[in-house]
Design a protein around this motif. Structure first.
Motif, PDB file in Angstrom:
ATOM      1  N   PHE A 109      99.002 -35.455  83.728  1.00 16.62           N
ATOM      2  CA  PHE A 109      97.615 -34.695  84.029  1.00 16.62           C
ATOM      3  C   PHE A 109      97.233 -35.622  85.436  1.00 16.62           C
ATOM      4  O   PHE A 109      96.708 -35.036  86.380  1.00 16.62           O
ATOM      5  CB  PHE A 109      96.664 -34.920  82.946  1.00 16.62           C
ATOM      6  N   THR A 110      97.389 -36.946  85.311  1.00 21.04           N
ATOM      7  CA  THR A 110      97.086 -37.853  86.516  1.00 21.04           C
ATOM      8  C   THR A 110      97.815 -37.569  87.426  1.00 21.04           C
ATOM      9  O   THR A 110      97.189 -37.605  88.826  1.00 21.04           O
ATOM     10  CB  THR A 110      96.972 -39.390  85.939  1.00 21.04           C
ATOM     11  N   LEU A 111      98.877 -37.387  87.444  1.00 17.34           N
ATOM     12  CA  LEU A 111      99.764 -37.129  88.556  1.00 17.34           C
ATOM     13  C   LEU A 111      99.982 -35.872  89.270  1.00 17.34           C
ATOM     14  O   LEU A 111      99.858 -35.624  90.554  1.00 17.34           O
ATOM     15  CB  LEU A 111     101.323 -37.332  88.223  1.00 17.34           C
ATOM     16  N   LEU A 112      99.515 -34.768  88.547  1.00 14.86           N
ATOM     17  CA  LEU A 112      99.660 -33.406  88.895  1.00 14.86           C
ATOM     18  C   LEU A 112      98.489 -32.547  88.976  1.00 14.86           C
ATOM     19  O   LEU A 112      98.109 -31.576  89.378  1.00 14.86           O
ATOM     20  CB  LEU A 112     100.481 -32.529  87.927  1.00 14.86           C
ATOM     21  N   ARG A 113      97.380 -33.430  88.599  1.00 17.90           N
ATOM     22  CA  ARG A 113      95.945 -32.808  88.624  1.00 17.90           C
ATOM     23  C   ARG A 113      95.640 -32.268  89.899  1.00 17.90           C
ATOM     24  O   ARG A 113      95.146 -31.034  90.009  1.00 17.90           O
ATOM     25  CB  ARG A 113      94.788 -33.841  88.365  1.00 17.90           C
ATOM     26  N   ARG A 114      95.784 -32.725  90.917  1.00 16.48           N
ATOM     27  CA  ARG A 114      95.482 -32.412  92.374  1.00 16.48           C
ATOM     28  C   ARG A 114      96.390 -31.216  93.000  1.00 16.48           C
ATOM     29  O   ARG A 114      96.026 -30.457  93.965  1.00 16.48           O
ATOM     30  CB  ARG A 114      95.430 -33.508  93.577  1.00 16.48           C
ATOM     31  N   ARG A 115      97.411 -31.021  92.283  1.00 16.19           N
ATOM     32  CA  ARG A 115      98.546 -30.062  92.618  1.00 16.19           C
ATOM     33  C   ARG A 115      98.363 -28.851  91.861  1.00 16.19           C
ATOM     34  O   ARG A 115      98.782 -27.752  92.058  1.00 16.19           O
ATOM     35  CB  ARG A 115     100.036 -30.582  92.320  1.00 16.19           C
ATOM     36  N   LEU A 116      97.537 -28.830  90.733  1.00 16.90           N
ATOM     37  CA  LEU A 116      97.435 -27.722  89.976  1.00 16.90           C
ATOM     38  C   LEU A 116      96.522 -26.609  90.389  1.00 16.90           C
ATOM     39  O   LEU A 116      96.625 -25.527  90.165  1.00 16.90           O
ATOM     40  CB  LEU A 116      96.856 -28.291  88.714  1.00 16.90           C
ATOM     41  N   THR A 120      93.243 -26.202  90.636  1.00  8.01           N
ATOM     42  CA  THR A 120      92.114 -25.483  89.633  1.00  8.01           C
ATOM     43  C   THR A 120      90.998 -26.171  89.977  1.00  8.01           C
ATOM     44  O   THR A 120      90.883 -27.550  90.464  1.00  8.01           O
ATOM     45  CB  THR A 120      92.247 -25.532  88.151  1.00  8.01           C
ATOM     46  N   GLY A 121      89.769 -25.434  90.018  1.00  7.62           N
ATOM     47  CA  GLY A 121      88.574 -25.972  90.122  1.00  7.62           C
ATOM     48  C   GLY A 121      87.860 -26.777  89.209  1.00  7.62           C
ATOM     49  O   GLY A 121      86.776 -27.248  89.133  1.00  7.62           O
ATOM     50  N   ASN A 122      88.831 -27.056  87.952  1.00  5.39           N
ATOM     51  CA  ASN A 122      88.088 -27.512  86.737  1.00  5.39           C
ATOM     52  C   ASN A 122      89.155 -28.276  85.768  1.00  5.39           C
ATOM     53  O   ASN A 122      90.319 -27.784  85.834  1.00  5.39           O
ATOM     54  CB  ASN A 122      87.193 -26.513  85.787  1.00  5.39           C
ATOM     55  N   ASP A 123      89.037 -29.452  85.387  1.00  2.00           N
ATOM     56  CA  ASP A 123      89.849 -30.446  84.938  1.00  2.00           C
ATOM     57  C   ASP A 123      90.172 -29.750  83.479  1.00  2.00           C
ATOM     58  O   ASP A 123      91.223 -29.996  83.144  1.00  2.00           O
ATOM     59  CB  ASP A 123      89.380 -31.780  84.476  1.00  2.00           C
ATOM     60  N   ALA A 124      89.232 -29.141  82.948  1.00  2.00           N
ATOM     61  CA  ALA A 124      89.690 -28.295  81.615  1.00  2.00           C
ATOM     62  C   ALA A 124      90.738 -27.333  81.879  1.00  2.00           C
ATOM     63  O   ALA A 124      91.720 -27.345  80.974  1.00  2.00           O
ATOM     64  CB  ALA A 124      88.532 -27.897  80.959  1.00  2.00           C
ATOM     65  N   TYR A 125      90.554 -26.666  82.805  1.00  2.00           N
ATOM     66  CA  TYR A 125      91.681 -25.331  82.947  1.00  2.00           C
ATOM     67  C   TYR A 125      93.062 -26.010  83.341  1.00  2.00           C
ATOM     68  O   TYR A 125      94.036 -25.734  82.980  1.00  2.00           O
ATOM     69  CB  TYR A 125      91.074 -24.471  84.234  1.00  2.00           C
ATOM     70  N   ALA A 126      93.060 -27.142  84.217  1.00  4.56           N
ATOM     71  CA  ALA A 126      93.966 -27.881  84.445  1.00  4.56           C
ATOM     72  C   ALA A 126      94.736 -28.504  83.415  1.00  4.56           C
ATOM     73  O   ALA A 126      95.943 -28.356  83.159  1.00  4.56           O
ATOM     74  CB  ALA A 126      93.704 -29.144  85.693  1.00  4.56           C
ATOM     75  N   ALA A 127      94.154 -28.996  82.336  1.00  7.21           N
ATOM     76  CA  ALA A 127      95.008 -29.545  80.939  1.00  7.21           C
ATOM     77  C   ALA A 127      95.361 -28.598  80.312  1.00  7.21           C
ATOM     78  O   ALA A 127      96.485 -28.587  79.711  1.00  7.21           O
ATOM     79  CB  ALA A 127      93.741 -30.201  80.391  1.00  7.21           C
ATOM     80  N   LEU A 128      94.788 -27.179  80.305  1.00  7.79           N
ATOM     81  CA  LEU A 128      95.141 -26.210  79.510  1.00  7.79           C
ATOM     82  C   LEU A 128      96.470 -25.634  80.258  1.00  7.79           C
ATOM     83  O   LEU A 128      97.511 -25.392  79.542  1.00  7.79           O
ATOM     84  CB  LEU A 128      94.281 -25.088  79.221  1.00  7.79           C
ATOM     85  N   GLY A 129      96.457 -25.553  81.520  1.00 10.60           N
ATOM     86  CA  GLY A 129      97.564 -25.152  82.263  1.00 10.60           C
ATOM     87  C   GLY A 129      98.699 -25.820  82.026  1.00 10.60           C
ATOM     88  O   GLY A 129      99.818 -25.486  81.831  1.00 10.60           O
ATOM     89  N   LEU A 130      98.365 -27.121  82.266  1.00  7.98           N
ATOM     90  CA  LEU A 130      99.379 -27.984  82.024  1.00  7.98           C
ATOM     91  C   LEU A 130     100.205 -28.269  80.721  1.00  7.98           C
ATOM     92  O   LEU A 130     101.489 -28.100  80.284  1.00  7.98           O
ATOM     93  CB  LEU A 130      99.035 -29.682  82.245  1.00  7.98           C
ATOM     94  N   ALA A 131      99.230 -27.971  79.471  1.00  9.18           N
ATOM     95  CA  ALA A 131      99.784 -27.768  78.159  1.00  9.18           C
ATOM     96  C   ALA A 131     100.612 -26.481  77.967  1.00  9.18           C
ATOM     97  O   ALA A 131     101.512 -26.587  77.227  1.00  9.18           O
ATOM     98  CB  ALA A 131      98.614 -27.953  77.341  1.00  9.18           C
ATOM     99  N   ALA A 132     100.081 -25.312  78.502  1.00  9.78           N
ATOM    100  CA  ALA A 132     100.921 -24.327  78.431  1.00  9.78           C
ATOM    101  C   ALA A 132     102.316 -24.388  79.041  1.00  9.78           C
ATOM    102  O   ALA A 132     103.269 -23.705  78.465  1.00  9.78           O
ATOM    103  CB  ALA A 132     100.265 -23.184  78.964  1.00  9.78           C
ATOM    104  N   ALA A 133     102.206 -24.945  80.207  1.00 12.64           N
ATOM    105  CA  ALA A 133     103.442 -25.130  81.172  1.00 12.64           C
ATOM    106  C   ALA A 133     104.662 -26.020  80.129  1.00 12.64           C
ATOM    107  O   ALA A 133     105.714 -25.730  79.910  1.00 12.64           O
ATOM    108  CB  ALA A 133     103.476 -25.663  82.232  1.00 12.64           C
ATOM    109  N   GLY A 134     104.026 -26.963  79.606  1.00  9.67           N
ATOM    110  CA  GLY A 134     104.892 -28.068  78.620  1.00  9.67           C
ATOM    111  C   GLY A 134     105.335 -27.354  77.459  1.00  9.67           C
ATOM    112  O   GLY A 134     106.627 -27.396  77.187  1.00  9.67           O
ATOM    113  N   PHE A 135     104.548 -26.484  76.769  1.00  3.70           N
ATOM    114  CA  PHE A 135     104.831 -25.744  75.643  1.00  3.70           C
ATOM    115  C   PHE A 135     106.009 -24.621  75.950  1.00  3.70           C
ATOM    116  O   PHE A 135     107.214 -24.776  75.266  1.00  3.70           O
ATOM    117  CB  PHE A 135     104.038 -24.964  74.926  1.00  3.70           C
TER     118      PHE A 135
END
Length: 250
Positions: free
Chosen positions: A93-100, A102-117
């Protein structure tokens, strides 16, 4: 401004709770299927002994850990796995946050979790679904391990290809962005599935219902872990929640 240490601690804590709840799911839904599979394996071994030759059978090997110990250790294993995964998730999340983008960190975390799953769990599951005890040839364990790890790497590459294609196609409109990402992801997965060998070591006599109950319990355990990790971490980094807290405090 959040520091990396703060984000890492959040990931570790969320991962711990996600691992505990995933272990609960595995205990309730998966362990009864494991017990049933072990019973089938033991019944098959006893049948083979009863109809074997007259040679003296080798002494039965006792498991290093009893079933009761394995069940108790399940929660420790899923907790440790959850903590490790939560730590890696926080780093990602720290490394990819700015590359995702999104306008919100929560959406970034959800997107990262979905991609990981999808990349780490779902893609390997569809090609090489897990098998319960009594299924699988011990002589092929190395081959099965290598091919599984290959599908895991390919799953992550497929997610990356989908994201890259989606961003490239965004210049042609929203529909092209969505279609480009989906096509790139599917092409990568289909090509990999066709190249990788097919492995099916399930005996014809093994109950199909029990097999798929075990497999879906395994998938459900992973889904529980990633779902809780995604939403839990999103809740801890939700900018809107932090903003509301500041307004109330003011």
């Amino acid at each position: 401004m959040r520091t990396f240490g703060s984000l890492l601690v959040r990931g570790l804590i969320v991962g711990l709770f996600a691992g505990l709840l995933a272990g609960t799911f595995a205990y309730v839904m998966g362990e009864p299927r494991v017990d049933a599979a072990i019973a089938i394996e033991e019944a098959g071994a006893a049948h083979t002994h009863d109809h074997g030759n007259s040679a003296e059978p080798a002494a039965e090997e006792k498991p290093l850990v009893s079933r009761e110990g394995q069940k108790a250790g399940l929660f420790l294993a899923t907790s440790l796995y959850g903590v490790a995964l939560g730590g890696m998730f926080a780093v990602g999340f720290t490394l990819l946050r700015r590359r995702l983008r999104t306008g919100n960190d929560a959406y970034a975390a959800l997107g990262l979790a979905a991609a990981g799953f999808v990349g780490i769990v779902l893609v390997p599951f569809l090609k090489y679904p897990p098998n319960p005890p009594a299924v699988g040839n011990p002589d092929t364990i190395t081959r099965r391990t290598v091919t599984y790890l290959l599908t895991l790497v390919i799953g992550l590459l497929a997610v990356w290809a989908g994201v890259a294609a989606s961003r490239w196609a965004a210049r042609y409109g929203e529909l092209a962005r969505l279609g480009g990402g989906v096509i790139a992801f599917l092409v990568t997965i289909v090509a990999a599935y066709l190249i990788l060998p097919r492995i099916n070591e399930v005996p014809e006599t093994f109950p199909a219902t029990l097999l798929w109950q075990f497999r879906f319990a395994s998938l459900g355990t992973q889904a529980t872990l990633w779902l809780l990790l995604g939403f839990g971490y999103a809740a801890t980094v939700d900018d809107r929640r932090l903003t509301r807290q500041k307004v109330v405090a003011a």
